[in-house]
Design an enzyme around this catalytic site. Structure first.
Site, short mmCIF file in Angstrom:
data_model
loop_
_atom_site.label_atom_id
_atom_site.label_comp_id
_atom_site.label_asym_id
_atom_site.label_seq_id
_atom_site.Cartn_x
_atom_site.Cartn_y
_atom_site.Cartn_z
N TYR A 141 81.08 83.74 91.48
CA TYR A 141 81.69 84.25 90.25
C TYR A 141 83.04 83.57 89.96
O TYR A 141 83.49 83.54 88.83
CB TYR A 141 81.91 85.77 90.33
CG TYR A 141 80.63 86.59 90.27
CD1 TYR A 141 79.38 85.98 90.20
CD2 TYR A 141 80.67 87.98 90.30
CE1 TYR A 141 78.22 86.73 90.16
CE2 TYR A 141 79.51 88.73 90.27
CZ TYR A 141 78.29 88.09 90.19
OH TYR A 141 77.14 88.84 90.16
N LYS A 191 71.98 84.68 102.75
CA LYS A 191 70.75 83.93 102.52
C LYS A 191 70.87 82.64 103.33
O LYS A 191 70.83 81.52 102.81
CB LYS A 191 70.61 83.66 101.01
CG LYS A 191 69.28 83.09 100.58
CD LYS A 191 68.14 84.09 100.64
CE LYS A 191 66.83 83.39 100.29
NZ LYS A 191 65.65 84.19 100.60
N ASP A 223 67.04 89.15 100.36
CA ASP A 223 65.76 89.62 99.80
C ASP A 223 65.19 90.75 100.66
O ASP A 223 64.70 91.77 100.14
CB ASP A 223 64.76 88.47 99.63
CG ASP A 223 64.80 87.47 100.78
OD1 ASP A 223 65.69 87.56 101.63
OD2 ASP A 223 63.90 86.60 100.82
N ASP A 247 77.12 92.58 94.21
CA ASP A 247 77.01 93.10 92.84
C ASP A 247 75.63 93.72 92.64
O ASP A 247 75.48 94.84 92.14
CB ASP A 247 77.23 91.92 91.87
CG ASP A 247 77.41 92.38 90.44
OD1 ASP A 247 77.42 93.60 90.20
OD2 ASP A 247 77.54 91.50 89.56
N ASP A 251 74.41 98.07 92.97
CA ASP A 251 73.76 98.82 91.88
C ASP A 251 72.41 99.36 92.32
O ASP A 251 72.04 100.47 91.96
CB ASP A 251 73.60 97.94 90.62
CG ASP A 251 74.82 98.04 89.72
OD1 ASP A 251 75.84 98.63 90.16
OD2 ASP A 251 74.78 97.53 88.58
#
Ligand code: NAD
Length: 355
Positions: A141, A191, A223, A247, A251
């Site tokens: 980001y 990852k 994942d 992020d 959620d």
């Protein structure tokens, strides 16, 4: 000396829910002999209307000098046409930058009385008590980016993911410290089978773990973690991860709880930390006195825990919330036949009565 809490109600339901949390804090202060003082400051659309900016310098300076910041929410249709750099939500980015808020902590605890609101099966959700520690100021980001460039006869865009060792060390330490005051387990999510940044992340977290032999560390690919949150969320205690994965996972984890009105968060800073519910300013119900104050009340409990080191008082507030729910009190967002209907003030009093 009294500890100073800066309260920023913000917009929409912000003043209703921060009033509730401050009332609960006052009761907790009385019960546990804490000396707390409160200073109210403006931010968001309310500040824009008064001062022409969503984050007055005076607000930021007060936050820097405070022991903790309790934040309601900002934003609303009224400011939809304001110039982008002056929109209410810019206050949050300004506070993140100004206070050096480098980590976001999102606990997901499903009270027994609330398992029915989860979209997951009740037997999967019962007992969920985890916290996601998300790195907030690094990663993709904030990396270099290119909106458009010519490439092989076509157009492409790119974003650069990068993490430095000190950035990972800082967030890893916070995760291990958090696990120490919880159930002593950290799951680091990356990852590493594909990304170089993830391999540095994994290696650095393992090095930091050497200083926390009492905490168990395991690693999961992002994942797999997304899947595990849906099939066996009770396995997690502390999940630590980078900005992008955090992020998304935070959620996903938040919906396990069933109501956004119940969920608190903390943004841990280099100077001061900031505590706020995860929901927005809910303009559709603002001023009606029916907002669910619990997310903000639990954020105040986190302030006591992480900024003031008052674990006992923090737990007492959390237990009082559980008891009020077990007694059947529900605000409009969660109420159905068979429960006791509470407006914001009644819910607040039900929590206070159990403190
Ligand atoms: P929202 O979270 O404000 O509301 C979504 C829905 O949930 C609404 O129906 C609302 O009534 C309900 N809701 C939210 N909190 C509740 C509570 N405590 N009790 C009962 N019901 C509750 O999200 P939105 O509608 O997408 O955004 C509204 C405004 O809030 C926008 O301007 C947005 O930019 C802003 N926002 C601010 C923050 C923040 O301040 N940190 C976060 C998210 C959104």
């Amino acid at each position: 000396m009294a500890k100073k809490i800066v309260v920023i109600p913000g917009d929409g339901i912000g003043s209703e829910i921060t009033d509730s949390a401050v009332e609960v804090l006052k009761k907790a202060a009385e019960k546990f002999s804490l000396a707390l003082e409160y200073e109210y400051k403006d931010a968001g659309g309310t500040a824009y209307d008064k001062f022409g900016t969503p984050l007055p310098e005076d607000t930021l300076e007060a936050c820097k000098a405070a022991d903790g910041v309790l934040f309601g929410a900002v934003g609303g249709d009224k400011w939809d046409n304001v110039e982008p750099s002056l929109r209410p939500e810019k206050a949050i980015l300004g506070l993140r930058k100004g206070l050096g808020l480098y980590a976001n902590l999102r606990p997901v605890k499903v009270a027994d009385a609330l398992v029915e609101y989860s979209p997951l099966k009740q037997e999967l959700v019962k007992g969920v008590d985890l916290v996601i520690v998300r790195e907030l100021v690094g990663g993709i980001y904030f990396g270099e980016k290119c909106e458009s460039e010519a490439y092989n006869g076509t157009e492409r865009a790119w974003d650069l993911e990068n993490y430095s060792i000190p950035e990972v060390q800082r967030i890893a330490k916070l995760a291990f410290e958090t696990a120490r005051i919880r159930r002593g387990k950290v799951t680091s999510v990356d990852k590493a089978n594909v990304l170089a940044t993830s391999r540095l992340w994994r290696r650095t977290v393992a090095q930091v773990a050497q200083d926390y032999q009492d905490v168990e560390l395991n690693n999961l690919y992002v994942d797999n973690c997304a899947m595990q949150l849906a099939v066996r969320p009770t396995q997690f205690d502390v999940i630590v991860t980078g900005n992008l994965f955090g992020d998304i996972l935070s959620d996903e984890a938040a919906v396990i709880g069933g109501s956004i009105g119940m969920m608190p968060s903390a943004s841990i800073g280099e100077l001061t930390s900031l505590y706020e519910p995860i929901h927005g300013s809910a303009p559709d119900i603002a001023g009606k006195g029916i907002a669910n104050p619990v997310g903000t009340i639990l954020s105040a409990a986190m302030l006591l825990r992480y900024s003031l080191n008052e674990e006992e008082a923090a737990q007492a507030i959390e237990t009082a919330v559980d008891k009020a729910l077990a007694e059947g009190w529900r605000t409009a967002d969660l109420w159905h036949e068979g429960f006791k209907k509470a407006d914001t003030k009644t819910m607040t009093q039900a929590v206070i009565a159990n403190l």
